[in-house]
Design a protein around this motif. Structure first.
Motif, PDB file in Angstrom:
ATOM      1  N   ASP A  98       0.846  -1.195   0.000  1.00  0.00           N
ATOM      2  CA  ASP A  98       0.000   0.000   0.000  1.00  0.00           C
ATOM      3  C   ASP A  98       0.878   1.241   0.000  1.00  0.00           C
ATOM      4  OD1 ASP A  98      -2.427   1.527   2.220  1.00  0.00           O
ATOM      5  OD2 ASP A  98      -2.222   1.609   0.040  1.00  0.00           O
ATOM      6  N   VAL A  99       0.504   2.216  -0.825  1.00  0.00           N
ATOM      7  CA  VAL A  99       1.307   3.425  -0.950  1.00  0.00           C
ATOM      8  C   VAL A  99       1.351   4.215   0.349  1.00  0.00           C
ATOM      9  CG1 VAL A  99      -0.578   4.888  -1.757  1.00  0.00           C
ATOM     10  CG2 VAL A  99       1.749   5.369  -2.534  1.00  0.00           C
ATOM     11  N   ASN A 100       0.386   4.005   1.251  1.00  0.00           N
ATOM     12  CA  ASN A 100       0.391   4.732   2.519  1.00  0.00           C
ATOM     13  C   ASN A 100       1.529   4.298   3.436  1.00  0.00           C
ATOM     14  OD1 ASN A 100      -1.922   6.256   1.884  1.00  0.00           O
ATOM     15  ND2 ASN A 100      -3.278   4.562   2.518  1.00  0.00           N
ATOM     16  N   GLU A 101       2.145   3.145   3.138  1.00  0.00           N
ATOM     17  CA  GLU A 101       3.289   2.722   3.939  1.00  0.00           C
ATOM     18  C   GLU A 101       4.550   3.505   3.613  1.00  0.00           C
ATOM     19  OE1 GLU A 101       3.946  -1.445   4.297  1.00  0.00           O
ATOM     20  OE2 GLU A 101       1.833  -1.969   3.958  1.00  0.00           O
ATOM     21  N   CYS A 102       4.562   4.205   2.488  1.00  0.00           N
ATOM     22  CA  CYS A 102       5.693   5.081   2.135  1.00  0.00           C
ATOM     23  C   CYS A 102       5.322   6.501   2.555  1.00  0.00           C
ATOM     24  CB  CYS A 102       5.994   5.007   0.642  1.00  0.00           C
ATOM     25  SG  CYS A 102       6.634   3.414   0.084  1.00  0.00           S
ATOM     26  N   ASN A 103       5.359   6.764   3.851  1.00  0.00           N
ATOM     27  CA  ASN A 103       4.893   8.042   4.385  1.00  0.00           C
ATOM     28  C   ASN A 103       5.966   8.815   5.127  1.00  0.00           C
ATOM     29  OD1 ASN A 103       5.121   6.359   6.545  1.00  0.00           O
ATOM     30  ND2 ASN A 103       2.967   6.462   7.175  1.00  0.00           N
ATOM     31  N   THR A 104       7.246   8.444   4.952  1.00  0.00           N
ATOM     32  CA  THR A 104       8.325   9.178   5.620  1.00  0.00           C
ATOM     33  C   THR A 104       8.617  10.444   4.826  1.00  0.00           C
ATOM     34  OG1 THR A 104       9.281   7.120   6.429  1.00  0.00           O
ATOM     35  CG2 THR A 104      10.707   9.070   6.411  1.00  0.00           C
ATOM     36  N   PRO A 105       8.595  11.643   5.475  1.00  0.00           N
ATOM     37  CA  PRO A 105       8.849  12.882   4.740  1.00  0.00           C
ATOM     38  C   PRO A 105      10.293  12.943   4.234  1.00  0.00           C
ATOM     39  CG  PRO A 105       7.792  13.316   6.864  1.00  0.00           C
ATOM     40  CD  PRO A 105       8.249  11.887   6.884  1.00  0.00           C
ATOM     41  N   CYS A 106      10.460  13.649   3.128  1.00  0.00           N
ATOM     42  CA  CYS A 106      11.812  13.865   2.578  1.00  0.00           C
ATOM     43  C   CYS A 106      12.583  14.823   3.463  1.00  0.00           C
ATOM     44  CB  CYS A 106      11.728  14.424   1.165  1.00  0.00           C
ATOM     45  SG  CYS A 106      10.968  13.305  -0.035  1.00  0.00           S
ATOM     46  N   ASN A 107      13.914  14.637   3.494  1.00  0.00           N
ATOM     47  CA  ASN A 107      14.759  15.525   4.285  1.00  0.00           C
ATOM     48  C   ASN A 107      14.708  16.962   3.781  1.00  0.00           C
ATOM     49  OD1 ASN A 107      15.482  13.325   5.771  1.00  0.00           O
ATOM     50  ND2 ASN A 107      17.538  13.110   4.881  1.00  0.00           N
ATOM     51  N   GLY A 108      14.590  17.119   2.482  1.00  0.00           N
ATOM     52  CA  GLY A 108      14.625  18.467   1.925  1.00  0.00           C
ATOM     53  C   GLY A 108      13.268  19.098   1.768  1.00  0.00           C
ATOM     54  N   PHE A 109      12.183  18.334   1.843  1.00  0.00           N
ATOM     55  CA  PHE A 109      10.833  18.885   1.667  1.00  0.00           C
ATOM     56  C   PHE A 109       9.870  17.981   2.412  1.00  0.00           C
ATOM     57  CE2 PHE A 109       6.960  19.644  -0.989  1.00  0.00           C
ATOM     58  CZ  PHE A 109       6.782  20.967  -0.604  1.00  0.00           C
ATOM     59  N   GLY A 110       9.409  18.448   3.603  1.00  0.00           N
ATOM     60  CA  GLY A 110       8.626  17.604   4.495  1.00  0.00           C
ATOM     61  C   GLY A 110       7.272  17.224   3.961  1.00  0.00           C
ATOM     62  N   ALA A 111       6.728  17.994   3.007  1.00  0.00           N
ATOM     63  CA  ALA A 111       5.393  17.686   2.482  1.00  0.00           C
ATOM     64  C   ALA A 111       5.413  16.569   1.458  1.00  0.00           C
ATOM     65  CB  ALA A 111       4.774  18.948   1.870  1.00  0.00           C
ATOM     66  N   LEU A 112       6.604  16.090   1.093  1.00  0.00           N
ATOM     67  CA  LEU A 112       6.712  15.060   0.059  1.00  0.00           C
ATOM     68  C   LEU A 112       7.219  13.770   0.694  1.00  0.00           C
ATOM     69  CD1 LEU A 112       6.595  14.552  -3.065  1.00  0.00           C
ATOM     70  CD2 LEU A 112       9.044  15.008  -3.078  1.00  0.00           C
ATOM     71  N   PRO A 113       6.556  12.631   0.447  1.00  0.00           N
ATOM     72  CA  PRO A 113       7.032  11.371   1.034  1.00  0.00           C
ATOM     73  C   PRO A 113       8.242  10.841   0.264  1.00  0.00           C
ATOM     74  CG  PRO A 113       5.069  10.968  -0.284  1.00  0.00           C
ATOM     75  CD  PRO A 113       5.281  12.453  -0.286  1.00  0.00           C
ATOM     76  N   CYS A 114       9.213  10.351   1.005  1.00  0.00           N
ATOM     77  CA  CYS A 114      10.421   9.743   0.426  1.00  0.00           C
ATOM     78  C   CYS A 114      10.560   8.327   0.970  1.00  0.00           C
ATOM     79  CB  CYS A 114      11.668  10.567   0.756  1.00  0.00           C
ATOM     80  SG  CYS A 114      11.849  12.035  -0.280  1.00  0.00           S
ATOM     81  N   GLY A 115       9.557   7.484   0.691  1.00  0.00           N
ATOM     82  CA  GLY A 115       9.608   6.106   1.124  1.00  0.00           C
ATOM     83  C   GLY A 115       9.158   5.943   2.559  1.00  0.00           C
ATOM     84  N   GLY A 116       9.652   4.896   3.186  1.00  0.00           N
ATOM     85  CA  GLY A 116       9.331   4.608   4.571  1.00  0.00           C
ATOM     86  C   GLY A 116      10.394   3.708   5.155  1.00  0.00           C
ATOM     87  N   PRO A 117      10.172   3.218   6.351  1.00  0.00           N
ATOM     88  CA  PRO A 117      11.150   2.294   6.931  1.00  0.00           C
ATOM     89  C   PRO A 117      11.159   0.969   6.171  1.00  0.00           C
ATOM     90  CG  PRO A 117       9.210   2.497   8.342  1.00  0.00           C
ATOM     91  CD  PRO A 117       9.049   3.497   7.282  1.00  0.00           C
ATOM     92  N   SER A 118      12.240   0.748   5.451  1.00  0.00           N
ATOM     93  CA  SER A 118      12.393  -0.428   4.580  1.00  0.00           C
ATOM     94  C   SER A 118      11.280  -0.503   3.541  1.00  0.00           C
ATOM     95  CB  SER A 118      12.418  -1.722   5.420  1.00  0.00           C
ATOM     96  OG  SER A 118      13.514  -1.702   6.307  1.00  0.00           O
TER      97      SER A 118
END
Length: 287
Positions: A98-118
């Motif tokens: 599920d795409v909701n599992e990739c909800n970790t914010p990007c270091n450079g832009f918090g409003a954009l998800p950059c994956g998740g834990p593993s």
């Protein structure tokens, strides 16, 4: 003493952290070409066959895209909000979550998800319009196994009037006698083509020689005609080709020649007929 030890420990920790950061950090991309908007594929729990390019302090999808474009890779992915991954194929289809599992914010832009834990959020970089396939580990392993499997040769048994003797024959490629015999035969089509080309070349040479001789003969006739015309024009002005053309003798008396017959004969070369000569004759003799 304790203070100096603490300072040394802090310095060593800072050096180690700096070295670790240098090893894991991703270099800033230097790609300056045009970049299309990346297309999101989905969230995946596996990263094969993508390769980790390191972490970036200000990671975003734009920075990761430029890094993968610099490497000419059509697939990019981000994980843990900081790491950028690049590759030629999308991760395996059965690892999509599920795409909701990739909800970790990007270091450079918090409003954009950059994956998740593993969890890797995967995009297409837009470097190509071709369809990008998913990585299939089963198919890859099957291909590797088929290519690596040794070829076992058959072991025929030979009976020599007693105990059975097993002879191991090493594997060899089958001899293609039929194809060799066919290829060793004469190439009829090639021979026919060679004969046709030879005949055409010989005909072209003969035609060229005939045309050259004909043109040279015609040119010689034209030159002879021009020379005769020039000579006749210089002598008497009569056109060439007349059978009675001759040189005019200045010694001939035109009036006397008009009363002479054609059969009177030629004149003497030692007399001058260019002017009239008074002759005295005896009338009694009759001439």
């Amino acid at each position: 003493m304790v203070t100096s030890i603490l300072k040394s420990a802090l310095a060593a920790a800072s050096i180690i952290s700096f070295a670790s950061g240098q090893i894991l950090s991703m270099p800033t991309p230097t790609y300056t070409g045009l970049a299309n908007t990346p297309t999101q594929v989905g969230c995946f729990s596996r990263s094969e066959p993508l390769v980790d390019q390191g972490t970036h302090q200000y990671q975003t999808d734009g920075i990761c895209q430029r890094m993968c474009l610099q490497l000419s890779k059509p697939v990019m992915a981000m994980v843990d909000g900081s790491n950028c991954w690049c590759g030629d194929l999308k991760p395996p289809r059965d690892s999509e979550v599920d795409v909701n599992e990739c909800n970790t914010p990007c270091n450079g832009f918090g409003a954009l998800p950059c994956g998740g834990p593993s969890k890797w959020i995967v995009y297409l970089t837009g470097i190509t319009k071709n369809q990008i396939e998913h990585y299939e580990p089963e198919a890859s392993s099957a291909v590797v196994a088929s290519t690596a499997a040794p070829q076992t040769a058959s072991t025929p048994a030979v009976t020599l009037g007693g105990p059975t003797v097993v002879v191991t024959v090493p594997g060899s490629e089958p001899t293609q006698t039929g194809s060799k015999s066919e290829s060793s035969g004469p190439n009829t089509a090639g021979i026919a083509a060679g004969v046709v080309v030879g005949v055409v070349v010989i005909a072209a040479i003969v035609g060229g020689v005939y045309f050259f001789l004909r043109q040279r003969k015609r040119k010689a006739v034209e030159e002879e005609y021009k020379r005769n015309a020039a000579a006749n024009e210089f002598i008497g002005g009569k056109p060439p080709g007349t059978s009675h053309s001759s040189l005019n003798d200045a010694r001939l008396d035109p009036e006397a020649m008009m009363h002479r017959r054609q059969s009177d004969g030629s004149i003497a070369d030692n007399q001058d007929y260019s002017r009239r000569i008074l002759r005295v004759a005896n009338p009694d003799r009759g001439y």
